[in-house]
Design a protein around this motif. Structure first.
Motif, PDB file in Angstrom:
ATOM      1  N   GLY A   5      -5.117  -5.292   1.558  1.00 22.39           N
ATOM      2  CA  GLY A   5      -5.981  -5.826   2.609  1.00 22.39           C
ATOM      3  C   GLY A   5      -7.151  -6.534   1.943  1.00 22.39           C
ATOM      4  O   GLY A   5      -7.020  -7.078   0.833  1.00 22.39           O
TER       5      GLY A   5
ATOM      6  N   TRP B 253       2.594  -8.062  10.869  1.00 14.83           N
ATOM      7  CA  TRP B 253       1.838  -8.968   9.986  1.00 14.83           C
ATOM      8  C   TRP B 253       2.126 -10.419  10.353  1.00 14.83           C
ATOM      9  O   TRP B 253       1.233 -11.265  10.291  1.00 14.83           O
ATOM     10  CB  TRP B 253       2.173  -8.657   8.514  1.00 14.83           C
ATOM     11  CG  TRP B 253       2.327  -7.176   8.351  1.00 14.83           C
ATOM     12  CD1 TRP B 253       3.483  -6.484   8.130  1.00 14.83           C
ATOM     13  CD2 TRP B 253       1.304  -6.175   8.496  1.00 14.83           C
ATOM     14  NE1 TRP B 253       3.243  -5.142   8.123  1.00 14.83           N
ATOM     15  CE2 TRP B 253       1.921  -4.911   8.346  1.00 14.83           C
ATOM     16  CE3 TRP B 253      -0.074  -6.231   8.734  1.00 14.83           C
ATOM     17  CZ2 TRP B 253       1.215  -3.727   8.427  1.00 14.83           C
ATOM     18  CZ3 TRP B 253      -0.778  -5.041   8.818  1.00 14.83           C
ATOM     19  CH2 TRP B 253      -0.141  -3.820   8.662  1.00 14.83           C
TER      20      TRP B 253
ATOM     21  N   PHE C 112       1.354 -11.550  -3.465  1.00 15.23           N
ATOM     22  CA  PHE C 112       2.754 -11.156  -3.611  1.00 15.23           C
ATOM     23  C   PHE C 112       3.322 -10.691  -2.275  1.00 15.23           C
ATOM     24  O   PHE C 112       2.573 -10.401  -1.340  1.00 15.23           O
ATOM     25  CB  PHE C 112       2.943 -10.113  -4.715  1.00 15.23           C
ATOM     26  CG  PHE C 112       2.912  -8.646  -4.343  1.00 15.23           C
ATOM     27  CD1 PHE C 112       1.995  -8.135  -3.450  1.00 15.23           C
ATOM     28  CD2 PHE C 112       3.812  -7.758  -4.922  1.00 15.23           C
ATOM     29  CE1 PHE C 112       1.971  -6.779  -3.127  1.00 15.23           C
ATOM     30  CE2 PHE C 112       3.802  -6.407  -4.611  1.00 15.23           C
ATOM     31  CZ  PHE C 112       2.871  -5.925  -3.716  1.00 15.23           C
ATOM     32  N   ASP C 113       4.657 -10.699  -2.238  1.00 13.78           N
ATOM     33  CA  ASP C 113       5.356 -10.145  -1.076  1.00 13.78           C
ATOM     34  C   ASP C 113       5.978  -8.840  -1.536  1.00 13.78           C
ATOM     35  O   ASP C 113       6.877  -8.849  -2.386  1.00 13.78           O
ATOM     36  CB  ASP C 113       6.429 -11.138  -0.608  1.00 13.78           C
ATOM     37  CG  ASP C 113       7.165 -10.625   0.619  1.00 13.78           C
ATOM     38  OD1 ASP C 113       7.271  -9.384   0.762  1.00 13.78           O
ATOM     39  OD2 ASP C 113       7.626 -11.447   1.417  1.00 13.78           O
ATOM     40  N   LEU C 114       5.479  -7.742  -1.009  1.00 10.68           N
ATOM     41  CA  LEU C 114       5.883  -6.444  -1.550  1.00 10.68           C
ATOM     42  C   LEU C 114       7.366  -6.126  -1.369  1.00 10.68           C
ATOM     43  O   LEU C 114       7.904  -5.249  -2.067  1.00 10.68           O
ATOM     44  CB  LEU C 114       4.972  -5.325  -1.026  1.00 10.68           C
ATOM     45  CG  LEU C 114       5.185  -4.642   0.316  1.00 10.68           C
ATOM     46  CD1 LEU C 114       4.086  -3.622   0.546  1.00 10.68           C
ATOM     47  CD2 LEU C 114       5.233  -5.591   1.454  1.00 10.68           C
TER      48      LEU C 114
ATOM     49  N   HIS D 131      -8.706  -6.068   9.729  1.00 14.92           N
ATOM     50  CA  HIS D 131      -9.120  -5.688   8.376  1.00 14.92           C
ATOM     51  C   HIS D 131     -10.462  -4.965   8.367  1.00 14.92           C
ATOM     52  O   HIS D 131     -10.663  -4.037   7.577  1.00 14.92           O
ATOM     53  CB  HIS D 131      -9.069  -6.887   7.432  1.00 14.92           C
ATOM     54  CG  HIS D 131      -7.644  -7.217   7.086  1.00 14.92           C
ATOM     55  ND1 HIS D 131      -6.891  -6.424   6.254  1.00 14.92           N
ATOM     56  CD2 HIS D 131      -6.813  -8.180   7.527  1.00 14.92           C
ATOM     57  CE1 HIS D 131      -5.661  -6.906   6.169  1.00 14.92           C
ATOM     58  NE2 HIS D 131      -5.592  -7.978   6.934  1.00 14.92           N
TER      59      HIS D 131
ATOM     60  N   ILE E 267      -4.230 -13.073   3.278  1.00 17.07           N
ATOM     61  CA  ILE E 267      -5.097 -11.895   3.131  1.00 17.07           C
ATOM     62  C   ILE E 267      -5.848 -11.972   1.797  1.00 17.07           C
ATOM     63  O   ILE E 267      -7.030 -11.616   1.717  1.00 17.07           O
ATOM     64  CB  ILE E 267      -4.274 -10.582   3.197  1.00 17.07           C
ATOM     65  CG1 ILE E 267      -3.351 -10.578   4.413  1.00 17.07           C
ATOM     66  CG2 ILE E 267      -5.187  -9.362   3.197  1.00 17.07           C
ATOM     67  CD1 ILE E 267      -4.018 -10.668   5.746  1.00 17.07           C
TER      68      ILE E 267
ATOM     69  N   ARG F  20      -2.157   2.650  -0.004  1.00 13.37           N
ATOM     70  CA  ARG F  20      -2.759   3.375   1.125  1.00 13.37           C
ATOM     71  C   ARG F  20      -2.306   2.755   2.435  1.00 13.37           C
ATOM     72  O   ARG F  20      -2.452   1.543   2.646  1.00 13.37           O
ATOM     73  CB  ARG F  20      -4.287   3.341   1.025  1.00 13.37           C
ATOM     74  CG  ARG F  20      -4.906   4.273   2.071  1.00 13.37           C
ATOM     75  CD  ARG F  20      -6.370   4.460   1.874  1.00 13.37           C
ATOM     76  NE  ARG F  20      -7.097   3.289   2.329  1.00 13.37           N
ATOM     77  CZ  ARG F  20      -8.421   3.169   2.248  1.00 13.37           C
ATOM     78  NH1 ARG F  20      -9.130   4.149   1.704  1.00 13.37           N
ATOM     79  NH2 ARG F  20      -9.028   2.103   2.681  1.00 13.37           N
ATOM     80  N   ASN F  21      -1.764   3.579   3.283  1.00 15.78           N
ATOM     81  CA  ASN F  21      -1.293   3.144   4.610  1.00 15.78           C
ATOM     82  C   ASN F  21      -0.257   2.033   4.493  1.00 15.78           C
ATOM     83  O   ASN F  21      -0.294   1.059   5.260  1.00 15.78           O
ATOM     84  CB  ASN F  21      -2.463   2.663   5.490  1.00 15.78           C
ATOM     85  CG  ASN F  21      -3.484   3.743   5.712  1.00 15.78           C
ATOM     86  OD1 ASN F  21      -3.121   4.900   5.879  1.00 15.78           O
ATOM     87  ND2 ASN F  21      -4.747   3.380   5.697  1.00 15.78           N
TER      88      ASN F  21
ATOM     89  N   ALA G 238      -0.843  -4.073  -1.523  1.00 17.26           N
ATOM     90  CA  ALA G 238      -1.130  -4.432  -0.127  1.00 17.26           C
ATOM     91  C   ALA G 238      -2.528  -3.945   0.234  1.00 17.26           C
ATOM     92  O   ALA G 238      -2.734  -3.136   1.137  1.00 17.26           O
ATOM     93  CB  ALA G 238      -0.062  -3.899   0.810  1.00 17.26           C
TER      94      ALA G 238
ATOM     95  N   ASP H 124      -1.649  -8.764  -2.085  1.00 18.15           N
ATOM     96  CA  ASP H 124      -1.318  -8.787  -0.645  1.00 18.15           C
ATOM     97  C   ASP H 124      -0.775 -10.181  -0.336  1.00 18.15           C
ATOM     98  O   ASP H 124      -0.572 -11.013  -1.240  1.00 18.15           O
ATOM     99  CB  ASP H 124      -2.580  -8.473   0.190  1.00 18.15           C
ATOM    100  CG  ASP H 124      -2.261  -7.858   1.565  1.00 18.15           C
ATOM    101  OD1 ASP H 124      -1.552  -8.533   2.354  1.00 18.15           O
ATOM    102  OD2 ASP H 124      -2.712  -6.745   1.866  1.00 18.15           O
ATOM    103  N   LEU H 125      -0.544 -10.459   0.940  1.00 13.03           N
ATOM    104  CA  LEU H 125      -0.020 -11.758   1.381  1.00 13.03           C
ATOM    105  C   LEU H 125      -1.063 -12.865   1.138  1.00 13.03           C
ATOM    106  O   LEU H 125      -2.267 -12.569   1.058  1.00 13.03           O
ATOM    107  CB  LEU H 125       0.318 -11.673   2.881  1.00 13.03           C
ATOM    108  CG  LEU H 125       1.437 -10.678   3.222  1.00 13.03           C
ATOM    109  CD1 LEU H 125       1.467 -10.403   4.724  1.00 13.03           C
ATOM    110  CD2 LEU H 125       2.788 -11.216   2.751  1.00 13.03           C
TER     111      LEU H 125
HETATM  112  C1  LIG Z   1      -2.122  -1.026   7.170  1.00 15.38           C
HETATM  113  S1  LIG Z   1      -2.669  -2.325   6.118  1.00 15.38           S
HETATM  114  C2  LIG Z   1      -3.315  -1.379   4.768  1.00 15.38           C
HETATM  115  C3  LIG Z   1      -4.355  -2.103   3.967  1.00 15.38           C
HETATM  116  C4  LIG Z   1      -5.021  -1.281   2.875  1.00 15.38           C
HETATM  117  N1  LIG Z   1      -4.067  -0.734   1.934  1.00 15.38           N
HETATM  118  C5  LIG Z   1      -5.890  -0.184   3.471  1.00 15.38           C
HETATM  119  O1  LIG Z   1      -5.507   0.984   3.486  1.00 15.38           O
HETATM  120  O2  LIG Z   1      -6.963  -0.541   3.969  1.00 15.38           O
HETATM  121  C6  LIG Z   1      -1.153  -2.962   5.506  1.00 15.38           C
HETATM  122  C7  LIG Z   1      -1.300  -4.121   4.544  1.00 15.38           C
HETATM  123  O3  LIG Z   1       0.028  -4.536   4.149  1.00 15.38           O
HETATM  124  C8  LIG Z   1      -0.009  -5.940   3.973  1.00 15.38           C
HETATM  125  N2  LIG Z   1       1.370  -6.474   4.026  1.00 15.38           N
HETATM  126  C9  LIG Z   1       2.211  -6.489   5.069  1.00 15.38           C
HETATM  127  N3  LIG Z   1       3.378  -7.081   4.737  1.00 15.38           N
HETATM  128  C10 LIG Z   1       3.268  -7.422   3.419  1.00 15.38           C
HETATM  129  C11 LIG Z   1       4.145  -8.054   2.505  1.00 15.38           C
HETATM  130  N4  LIG Z   1       5.371  -8.455   2.866  1.00 15.38           N
HETATM  131  N5  LIG Z   1       3.724  -8.259   1.236  1.00 15.38           N
HETATM  132  C12 LIG Z   1       2.479  -7.872   0.843  1.00 15.38           C
HETATM  133  N6  LIG Z   1       1.591  -7.254   1.681  1.00 15.38           N
HETATM  134  C13 LIG Z   1       1.994  -7.038   2.963  1.00 15.38           C
HETATM  135  C14 LIG Z   1      -0.858  -6.409   5.142  1.00 15.38           C
HETATM  136  O4  LIG Z   1      -1.322  -7.729   4.952  1.00 15.38           O
HETATM  137  C15 LIG Z   1      -1.954  -5.347   5.153  1.00 15.38           C
HETATM  138  O5  LIG Z   1      -3.049  -5.727   4.363  1.00 15.38           O
END
Ligand SMILES: C[S@@+](CC[C@H](N)C(=O)[O-])C[C@H]1O[C@@H](n2cnc3c(N)ncnc32)[C@H](O)[C@@H]1O
Length: 447
Positions: free
Chosen positions: A261, A214, A312-314, A228, A286, A329-330, A259, A282-283
């Motif tokens: 996306g 990321w 947010f930062d997960l 995305h 995003i 998801r993912n 998160a 999400d970030l």
């Molecule tokens: C593989 S994508 C999945 C997106 C969505 N859930 C989907 O299935 O289409 C992973 C997501 O995690 C988010 N992400 C990565 N690090 C993150 C963080 N520290 N805090 C929040 N979101 C984060 C990315 O920006 C991205 O949108």
């Protein structure tokens, strides 16, 4: 003994036959008959989000076919086929040169002379690439040196979301995979579980790459856009939208897409279930893109106040509190166990007594029947297939490697998901099998 082997082969043939017939029936249900191999348009079923029944049939078909073929073919032939496969490189050429886009303007076919001129490549080399792919139904040579698109090559157009994730794999993951052995023998990488010790980083370390996936995309607008859109395509590839149709969303009031996306899941969810209050998290960069995407494609949902976007930062922050479903998801497969547990623990802190967590991604099952691993009956293949459907589970096992290449992580087994859930104070309550992916439901563990 030999009779028993023959009985097994006959059983595989029966599975091939019955699963192919199930797939044919799914196409015919649309009222449009079955697709033709060289059709140059999509079949209506190709564009429907819920293809669960078709995918169940294809899982059986691919698993049984591969098992039969690798039993009957000479082993030298089968094993060399595993590596003697440059379809990914040919697809990379097609996508980067936008060959499918050009052919799309010539439904009756275009000579390779004109095509090669249009994309500024050598004529005979372009023909090599297209012939290799035509062999597997991706493009068709309608007469000598004249090619058209097919239903498969349409995926390779630059406007196709599944094409976006296909291109990320052909252009980049092929490079990460090329250094897998080197990372397994490099003293710094071989035993590390840090995300910045992924083969991705090793492959580009001379160019100064560091950080997680990321961070790599943070300042690259084009890569983020392709990624995305690619996640929308990934959902189509994996049939993950089945969750929209086979989960009781009508009994839910509020959902947090953790998160999210730009909303590959939450936007169609909002359209199908307008009563839902949905929070995307999400970030920061995003969330900005998500708001733009929703303004463009679903502005009415935002305007009526049902949809919110919360940065947010997960790894650091808790999500918004007290919602019915926390959907990931993912996400969990992008992180090592410690971080994955932390993400779930952050969610656990804000769950209400009836909140649920849904982890939706590929789940791995072994090729042998594991004692004590309970799963839904539909998730176990009939004998003599491997219990996990063998090659019918191809996508899940390749996704596991994809996670390793990009993030130095993995897809998990049900037991591994249970363990990280338990470490975060959650208990597994239900499994929803969507063939290539599963949604695993957790609630708060009793004290
Ligand atoms: C593989 S994508 C999945 C997106 C969505 N859930 C989907 O299935 O289409 C992973 C997501 O995690 C988010 N992400 C990565 N690090 C993150 C963080 N520290 N805090 C929040 N979101 C984060 C990315 O920006 C991205 O949108």
């Amino acid at each position: 003994m030999s009779d028993l082997n023959e009985i097994k082969l006959e059983a595989l043939l029966d599975i091939i036959n019955s699963s192919a017939r199930q797939a044919i029936a799914e196409y015919k249900k649309t009222g449009h008959g079955v697709p033709s191999t060289d059709s140059s348009i999509f079949h209506p079923l190709d564009l429907i989000p819920d293809t669960l029944a078709l995918r169940k049939a294809i899982r059986l078909l691919e698993g049984s076919y591969q098992q039969l073929s690798s039993t009957l073919a000479p082993p030298q032939h089968t094993v060399f086929n595993f590596v003697h496969n440059y379809n990914w490189a040919c697809i990379d050429v097609v996508m980067r040169a936008r060959i499918a886009d050009v052919l799309d303007r010539h439904p009756d076919g275009l000579s390779v002379d004109k095509l090669a001129d249009a994309v500024n490549l050598d004529k005979s080399r372009t023909a090599h690439v297209l012939r290799a792919l035509s062999l597997v139904g991706c493009f068709k040579e309608v007469e000598r040196d004249v090619f058209t698109n097919t239903r498969l090559s349409l995926i390779l157009k630059s406007t196709n979301d599944a094409g976006c994730i296909t291109r990320i794999h052909s252009q980049y993951f092929s490079k990460y995979a090329g250094v897998l052995y080197e990372t397994m023998t490099d003293p710094e990488y071989a035993r590390s579980h840090e995300v910045d010790k992924a083969p991705r980083v090793f492959a580009f370390r001379k160019d100064g790459m560091k950080g997680n996936y990321w961070e790599m995309m943070k300042n690259d607008d084009e890569s983020r856009d392709i990624f995305h859109r690619g996640m929308i395509g990934h959902s189509e590839i994996m049939g993950a939208s089945a969750v929209l149709h086979h989960y009781p969303w009508d009994k839910v009031s509020s959902v947090v897409d953790i998160a999210s996306g730009i909303g590959a899941f939450s936007m169609p969810l909002a359209k199908m279930f307008p009563h839902l209050r949905i929070t995307n998290q999400d970030l920061p960069e995003i969330m900005k893109e998500a708001q733009n995407a929703w303004q463009k494609n679903a502005s009415e949902s935002i305007l009526d106040g049902h949809i919110e976007f919360v940065v947010f930062d997960l790894l650091e922050d808790v999500p918004v509190a007290g919602k019915d479903v926390y959907y990931l998801r993912n996400i969990i497969h992008n992180w090592p166990d410690a971080e994955a547990t932390k993400i779930l623990h952050n969610i656990r802190k804000v769950m209400g007594p009836s909140s649920r967590v849904l982890i939706h991604e590929c789940v791995l099952f072994h090729t042998f029947q594991e004692p004590g691993v309970e799963t839904k009956r539909s998730s176990i293949a009939p004998e003599p297939m491997l219990p996990n459907f063998g090659a019918g589970s191809y996508n899940a096992f390749q996704q596991d490697l994809t996670m390793w290449l990009a993030h130095n992580t993995k897809a998990r087994t049900l037991d591994e998901l249970k363990t990280i859930g338990a470490a975060a104070g959650l208990v597994l309550t239900q499994i929803h099998d969507f063939v290539d992916t599963m949604a695993i439901e957790f609630t708060i563990a009793p004290n």
